[in-house]
Design an enzyme around this catalytic site. Structure first.
Site, mmCIF file in Angstrom:
data_model
loop_
_atom_site.group_PDB
_atom_site.id
_atom_site.type_symbol
_atom_site.label_atom_id
_atom_site.label_comp_id
_atom_site.label_asym_id
_atom_site.label_seq_id
_atom_site.Cartn_x
_atom_site.Cartn_y
_atom_site.Cartn_z
ATOM 1 N N TYR A 40 -11.757 -10.817 -5.285
ATOM 2 C CA TYR A 40 -10.458 -9.816 -5.052
ATOM 3 C C TYR A 40 -10.892 -9.734 -3.326
ATOM 4 O O TYR A 40 -10.044 -9.797 -2.510
ATOM 5 C CB TYR A 40 -10.560 -8.769 -5.651
ATOM 6 C CG TYR A 40 -9.197 -7.608 -5.202
ATOM 7 C CD1 TYR A 40 -7.941 -7.928 -5.344
ATOM 8 C CD2 TYR A 40 -9.622 -6.480 -4.762
ATOM 9 C CE1 TYR A 40 -7.459 -7.045 -4.607
ATOM 10 C CE2 TYR A 40 -8.866 -5.580 -4.309
ATOM 11 C CZ TYR A 40 -7.526 -5.659 -3.885
ATOM 12 O OH TYR A 40 -6.691 -4.863 -3.847
ATOM 13 N N SER A 69 -7.224 -3.472 1.655
ATOM 14 C CA SER A 69 -7.872 -2.767 0.769
ATOM 15 C C SER A 69 -9.190 -2.338 1.555
ATOM 16 O O SER A 69 -9.525 -2.901 2.520
ATOM 17 C CB SER A 69 -8.228 -3.372 -0.431
ATOM 18 O OG SER A 69 -9.128 -2.683 -1.273
#
Length: 270
Positions: free
Chosen positions: A150, A137
């Site tokens: 996350y 990400s």
């Protein structure tokens, strides 16, 4: 790598994973599309049939935390493993329940690493060329407030991928990461809701309304609604390719943003 190669994709039941599975199949690659739950199996098989791709996509249930699902997946003779499955948790790290943080790491780090280890061992024993791609990400390279848990799991995945890339060069096994931005697939929107199942205004310092206001501001920006078709188009080129960059951030504006944030981090003060 030719179109005869077989590609196993985890997390193919929705979003970028599903789009990539279909896109690769349309290019005549053989795709094993692993999805998390049985309703996704039915839905994706129906879509595959409607597209006439039954000969190129096999849909299987593959919850990467389920040892029986993983055992089935390991029976396939594949050339490329695309570790795309992942979950996201939001909320302030200083108050987030630790079992939630552990779950994030279990799905985003430990499970894909274990699956990778098993396929890599098989390739090395067979002296076979292989390739592993991890969906990381943009927050694997910087940390956005409210997404610390996350982001930390993706930071860990980045470190593992970098180490694997060097370790496996002697065996002709290639490693890459793909670092999507805020593509409008529903993943980020759903992740932003996760904190509200445990945040309690009577117990927590962080107030629900304040966290919601922060997320609302982000999701009202154009940056939060990037067209997933752009990312999918890039992924179906990156995944089967023999050459390319180790880290792949799309579009260019995202890569430029990441480079700017990382450079600026050296000037941060306390």
């Amino acid at each position: 790598m030719s179109n005869s190669k077989t590609i196993l994709i985890t997390g193919a039941g929705s979003g970028l994973g599903e789009g990539t599975a279909i896109g690769l199949a349309q290019l005549n690659y053989k795709v094993i599309a692993g999805v998390q739950i049985l309703p996704q199996v039915t839905a994706l098989r129906k879509k595959v049939a409607e597209l006439g791709l039954e000969n190129n996509i096999e849909v299987i249930k593959l919850n990467i935390l389920d040892k029986y699902d993983v055992k089935v997946a390991l029976k396939y003779d594949i050339d490329i493993l695309f570790n795309n499955a992942g979950i996201g948790e939001s909320g302030p790290v200083f108050e987030m329940p630790l079992d939630i943080v552990r779950d994030n790491f279990e799905t985003n780090v430990f499970a894909p690493l274990e699956l990778t280890q098993q396929f890599v061992a098989r390739w090395i024993t067979a002296k076979k060329q292989g390739k592993v791609i991890f969906t990381s990400s943009v927050v694997g390279l910087f940390t956005q407030v409210g997404l610390g848990a996350y982001a930390s799991s993706k930071h860990a995945l980045e470190a593992i991928a970098e180490s694997l890339a060097e370790e496996l060069k002697p065996y002709n096994i290639k490693i890459q990461t793909i670092n999507p931005g805020a593509y409008f697939t529903g993943f980020n929107e759903t992740m932003a809701e996760t904190a509200f199942r445990w945040l309690d205004d009577k117990k927590n310092i962080t107030k629900r309304a304040d966290l919601k206001a922060g997320f609302d501001a982000f999701f009202s920006s154009s940056y939060s609604k990037l067209d997933p078709a752009e990312m999918i188009d890039a992924m179906i080129k990156i995944i089967p390719s023999d050459t390319g960059k180790f880290r792949n951030a799309v579009p260019q504006l995202v890569e430029d943003m990441l480079k700017g944030v990382q450079l600026k981090s050296w000037e941060n003060t306390i």
